[in-house]
Design a protein around this motif. Structure first.
Motif, PDB file in Angstrom:
ATOM      1  N   LEU B  12      -2.405 -12.962  -7.460  1.00 16.06           N
ATOM      2  CA  LEU B  12      -1.688 -12.636  -6.207  1.00 16.06           C
ATOM      3  C   LEU B  12      -2.046 -11.367  -5.758  1.00 16.06           C
ATOM      4  O   LEU B  12      -2.399 -10.499  -6.383  1.00 16.06           O
ATOM      5  N   ARG B  13      -2.147 -11.503  -4.388  1.00 14.87           N
ATOM      6  CA  ARG B  13      -2.357 -10.445  -3.386  1.00 14.87           C
ATOM      7  C   ARG B  13      -0.865  -9.671  -3.057  1.00 14.87           C
ATOM      8  O   ARG B  13      -0.446 -10.373  -2.319  1.00 14.87           O
ATOM      9  N   LEU B  14      -0.854  -8.547  -3.337  1.00 11.49           N
ATOM     10  CA  LEU B  14       0.759  -8.154  -3.061  1.00 11.49           C
ATOM     11  C   LEU B  14       0.646  -7.534  -1.605  1.00 11.49           C
ATOM     12  O   LEU B  14       1.729  -7.511  -1.103  1.00 11.49           O
ATOM     13  N   ALA B  15      -0.365  -7.060  -1.039  1.00 13.08           N
ATOM     14  CA  ALA B  15      -0.371  -6.635   0.169  1.00 13.08           C
ATOM     15  C   ALA B  15      -1.756  -6.549   0.856  1.00 13.08           C
ATOM     16  O   ALA B  15      -2.660  -6.647  -0.262  1.00 13.08           O
ATOM     17  N   PRO B  16      -2.138  -6.734   2.053  1.00 10.77           N
ATOM     18  CA  PRO B  16      -3.412  -7.042   2.797  1.00 10.77           C
ATOM     19  C   PRO B  16      -4.274  -5.898   2.498  1.00 10.77           C
ATOM     20  O   PRO B  16      -5.497  -6.172   2.172  1.00 10.77           O
ATOM     21  N   GLU B  17      -3.863  -4.570   2.161  1.00 14.24           N
ATOM     22  CA  GLU B  17      -4.867  -3.481   1.905  1.00 14.24           C
ATOM     23  C   GLU B  17      -5.132  -3.325   0.546  1.00 14.24           C
ATOM     24  O   GLU B  17      -6.150  -2.329   0.180  1.00 14.24           O
ATOM     25  N   ASP B  18      -4.418  -3.999  -0.325  1.00  8.92           N
ATOM     26  CA  ASP B  18      -4.787  -4.052  -1.797  1.00  8.92           C
ATOM     27  C   ASP B  18      -6.218  -4.361  -2.152  1.00  8.92           C
ATOM     28  O   ASP B  18      -6.609  -5.058  -1.588  1.00  8.92           O
ATOM     29  N   ASN B  19      -6.716  -3.380  -3.254  1.00  9.03           N
ATOM     30  CA  ASN B  19      -7.833  -3.715  -3.727  1.00  9.03           C
ATOM     31  C   ASN B  19      -7.822  -4.297  -5.148  1.00  9.03           C
ATOM     32  O   ASN B  19      -9.042  -4.504  -5.778  1.00  9.03           O
ATOM     33  N   VAL B  20      -6.714  -4.692  -5.541  1.00 12.38           N
ATOM     34  CA  VAL B  20      -6.495  -5.414  -6.652  1.00 12.38           C
ATOM     35  C   VAL B  20      -5.950  -6.673  -6.606  1.00 12.38           C
ATOM     36  O   VAL B  20      -4.869  -6.856  -5.835  1.00 12.38           O
ATOM     37  N   LEU B  21      -5.981  -7.669  -7.288  1.00 13.49           N
ATOM     38  CA  LEU B  21      -5.116  -9.061  -7.416  1.00 13.49           C
ATOM     39  C   LEU B  21      -4.496  -9.050  -8.911  1.00 13.49           C
ATOM     40  O   LEU B  21      -4.998  -8.370  -9.795  1.00 13.49           O
ATOM     41  N   ILE B  22      -3.394  -9.537  -8.764  1.00 13.05           N
ATOM     42  CA  ILE B  22      -2.576  -9.515 -10.058  1.00 13.05           C
ATOM     43  C   ILE B  22      -2.625 -10.959 -10.769  1.00 13.05           C
ATOM     44  O   ILE B  22      -2.302 -11.758  -9.966  1.00 13.05           O
ATOM     45  N   LEU B  64      -5.159   0.433  -4.669  1.00 13.61           N
ATOM     46  CA  LEU B  64      -3.725   0.243  -3.947  1.00 13.61           C
ATOM     47  C   LEU B  64      -3.245  -0.962  -4.704  1.00 13.61           C
ATOM     48  O   LEU B  64      -3.960  -2.037  -4.546  1.00 13.61           O
ATOM     49  N   ARG B  65      -2.138  -0.949  -4.852  1.00 14.88           N
ATOM     50  CA  ARG B  65      -1.332  -2.218  -5.122  1.00 14.88           C
ATOM     51  C   ARG B  65       0.113  -2.198  -4.237  1.00 14.88           C
ATOM     52  O   ARG B  65       0.807  -1.126  -4.328  1.00 14.88           O
ATOM     53  N   LEU B  66       0.493  -3.260  -3.728  1.00 15.79           N
ATOM     54  CA  LEU B  66       1.571  -3.315  -2.769  1.00 15.79           C
ATOM     55  C   LEU B  66       1.555  -2.239  -1.673  1.00 15.79           C
ATOM     56  O   LEU B  66       2.348  -1.718  -1.345  1.00 15.79           O
ATOM     57  N   GLY B  67       0.287  -1.754  -1.423  1.00 16.39           N
ATOM     58  CA  GLY B  67      -0.154  -0.734  -0.373  1.00 16.39           C
ATOM     59  C   GLY B  67       0.016   0.517  -0.920  1.00 16.39           C
ATOM     60  O   GLY B  67      -0.116   1.494  -0.064  1.00 16.39           O
ATOM     61  N   PHE B  68       0.315   0.835  -2.094  1.00 17.05           N
ATOM     62  CA  PHE B  68       0.748   2.228  -2.695  1.00 17.05           C
ATOM     63  C   PHE B  68      -0.402   2.657  -3.652  1.00 17.05           C
ATOM     64  O   PHE B  68      -0.936   1.793  -4.410  1.00 17.05           O
ATOM     65  N   PRO B  69      -0.896   3.837  -3.751  1.00 20.21           N
ATOM     66  CA  PRO B  69      -2.018   4.118  -4.323  1.00 20.21           C
ATOM     67  C   PRO B  69      -1.421   4.522  -5.761  1.00 20.21           C
ATOM     68  O   PRO B  69      -0.333   5.088  -6.244  1.00 20.21           O
ATOM     69  N   ILE B  70      -2.149   3.635  -6.874  1.00 23.45           N
ATOM     70  CA  ILE B  70      -1.562   3.762  -8.009  1.00 23.45           C
ATOM     71  C   ILE B  70      -2.585   4.590  -9.180  1.00 23.45           C
ATOM     72  O   ILE B  70      -2.245   4.492 -10.385  1.00 23.45           O
ATOM     73  N   GLY B  71      -3.619   4.911  -8.485  1.00 19.58           N
ATOM     74  CA  GLY B  71      -4.401   5.814  -9.500  1.00 19.58           C
ATOM     75  C   GLY B  71      -5.969   5.929  -8.681  1.00 19.58           C
ATOM     76  O   GLY B  71      -5.905   5.446  -7.742  1.00 19.58           O
TER      77      GLY B  71
END
Lengths: 408, 101
Positions: B12-22, B64-71
């Protein structure tokens, strides 16, 4: 959505003499030090699940704990309270009894050292409860509307699915309940780290936005002193990597609506709307973790008046709560398959495409209506009544934390 | 998953700018999964809710997850590899894990 502030068809509240309305009719047996815990449990053991044990283990007095017990004993779901004291502990049992009496609820205090020990206290305690149950059965039933409802939310055992499924579904349910006139409380400022700016933008006043940011910064500093974040090993084993990732998921439980206020444990929202509960103590780090487990957090939501708790879990929590029913929303479809007997709602269906967030939000709202109507939630059916209360210290929240009451 | 949308993706890609998939289910090494319009040949198992790098990531990159920085990335991560505590650190507070020294 239209303003549906009417009561749901089966909803009926228990009207207390202080004017508050409950959805359960509980008698609490309250130990005022750990040394009285067994006697309190023995007293309650003769009765059904509507006689519940809460209390404070410490021998030395603590303003927070005393205030929490006062709020819990005068909670709208509580009809009467029996205080069980050893006798020599520090908690001011007379003051607690006085507050309960002033709320119009039946209260009795039994001091084990004065009553002649364990057996005599158990016998007299059980006799008092039996007599009090008879009078509580006659309590007036009144309509219970959305404007009467206070609902809290917590996540426990979060994993990498929580922020995609159960938490946004609870957030959408929160939006719908608040639009219908309810009061909703989300919490754990230590699990909102990285979300503070987005959250502040939702505050109804700039001053409140500043307070929301300050509360998260306070949590960050508190946890920095402790050496690590509010993050359990199981969170990482479930795919969460950092506190900011966990926070992003936790934050989504708050929905998208405006935030009306910031409260502290035991403060009851003055009017409907969405509130953040600041659970991190004020001042220097003194008594360890802000909350030692999920159960301690639920107790704080209940002390703020929550009739009902929406509890999301990814890893699979089984806990319920004393006083207020817990609705368990399972985030992870694999956890649900293993533990469906503990779950009210399967939000994991969002992950495999068999449900939308909106459909699960509808289920959560329906489950809330059922619980308000008197139907037992799964954790209630299983007899879960966990309770924890520890030492903490708080300053009262400031004036800009509360909505203006003009025109109310 | 969009707010109203229905998901049937296994990654799953949560946001276009994300660099991770779930991962939306437990994926196995050797599985071929379609995401971002390409086929991913998985080199390792990925448990439900875990993250894969959608492109090569270097130390210092922000996840970036959901467009938010997570680490922040701490070690090079190849596209398609699992992104987790072994190659990411918090930009706020450290976390502890079982088995950690």
């Amino acid at each position: 959505m239209s303003m549906t502030s009417g009561s749901s068809p089966s909803a009926r509240g228990y009207l207390r003499r202080d004017g508050r309305k409950g959805i359960r009719n509980v008698i609490v047996v309250v130990y005022t030090v750990e040394c009285a815990h067994h006697v309190a449990s023995r007293i309650a053991s003769a009765f059904d699940d509507d006689v519940q044990v809460i209390g404070f283990g410490g021998c030395y007095p603590n303003d927070y704990a005393a205030n929490m017990l006062e709020r819990l004993c005068t909670h709208p779901n509580v009809g009467a309270a029996l205080l069980v004291s050893l006798g020599c502990e520090g908690l001011d049992r007379a003051r607690l009894a006085g507050s309960i009496e002033a709320s119009g609820r039946p209260v009795n205090t039994m001091v084990i050292q004065d009553r002649g020990g364990t057996l005599a206290t158990v016998a007299t305690g059980q006799a008092w409860i039996a007599a009090t149950q008879a009078s509580l059965a006659a309590i007036e039933h009144v309509p219970f509307g959305m404007a009467d409802l206070v609902v809290g939310t917590i996540c426990g055992g979060s994993d990498g699915t929580s922020g995609i499924t159960a938490n946004p579904a609870v957030g959408m349910a929160f939006d719908r309940l608040v639009e219908a006139g309810a009061t909703a409380i989300f919490e754990e400022t230590g699990e909102l780290i990285g979300c503070e700016t987005a959250m502040a933008a939702r505050a109804t006043t700039d001053a409140l936005g500043t307070e929301l940011i300050a509360a998260v910064h306070k949590a960050e500093a508190y946890y920095a002193t402790l050496g690590h974040a509010s993050f359990a090993p199981g969170n990482a084993e479930g795919g969460l990597t950092t506190i900011e990732e966990k926070s992003l998921g936790a934050y989504s439980k708050s929905g998208h609506g405006p935030i009306s206020g910031l409260i502290k444990p035991g403060e009851i929202p003055s009017q409907p709307g969405l509130y953040l509960l600041d659970v991190v103590p004020d001042g220097e780090v003194r008594w360890g973790y802000p909350n030692i487990n999920d159960v301690a957090e639920v107790a704080e939501l209940v002390a703020c008046g929550a009739h009902l708790i929406l509890f999301t879990t990814g890893r699979g929590s089984v806990v319920g709560s004393a006083i207020s029913p817990v609705i368990k929303v399972c985030a992870n479809p694999e956890t649900y398959r293993r533990m469906s007997g503990d779950m009210d709602v399967n939000a994991g269906r969002i992950l495999d495409g068999s449900a939308t967030v909106s459909e699960v939000a509808d289920e959560i709202v329906a489950a809330a209506h059922s619980a308000i109507g008197g139907q037992l939630t799964i954790s209630e059916q299983l007899g879960h009544q966990e309770f924890v209360l520890t030492y903490k210290s708080f300053e009262p929240s400031g004036p800009s934390c509360h909505p203006l009451t003009i025109g109310r | 998953v969009t707010r109203e949308g229905r998901s049937n993706a296994r990654l799953l890609r949560l946001a276009p700018e994300d660099n991770v998939l779930i991962a939306t289910s437990h994926l196995r090494a050797g599985d071929e999964v379609v995401a971002d319009g390409v086929i991913w040949h998985l080199g390792q198992d990925v448990e439900t809710g875990f993250k894969l790098a959608s492109r090569d990531l270097a130390p210092g990159d922000v996840v970036l997850r959901l467009g938010f920085p997570i680490g922040e990335i701490t070690a090079p991560v190849a596209q398609g590899a699992v992104v987790h505590v072994q190659n990411v650190k918090s930009r706020y507070l450290r976390t502890h894990h079982r088995g950690e020294a």
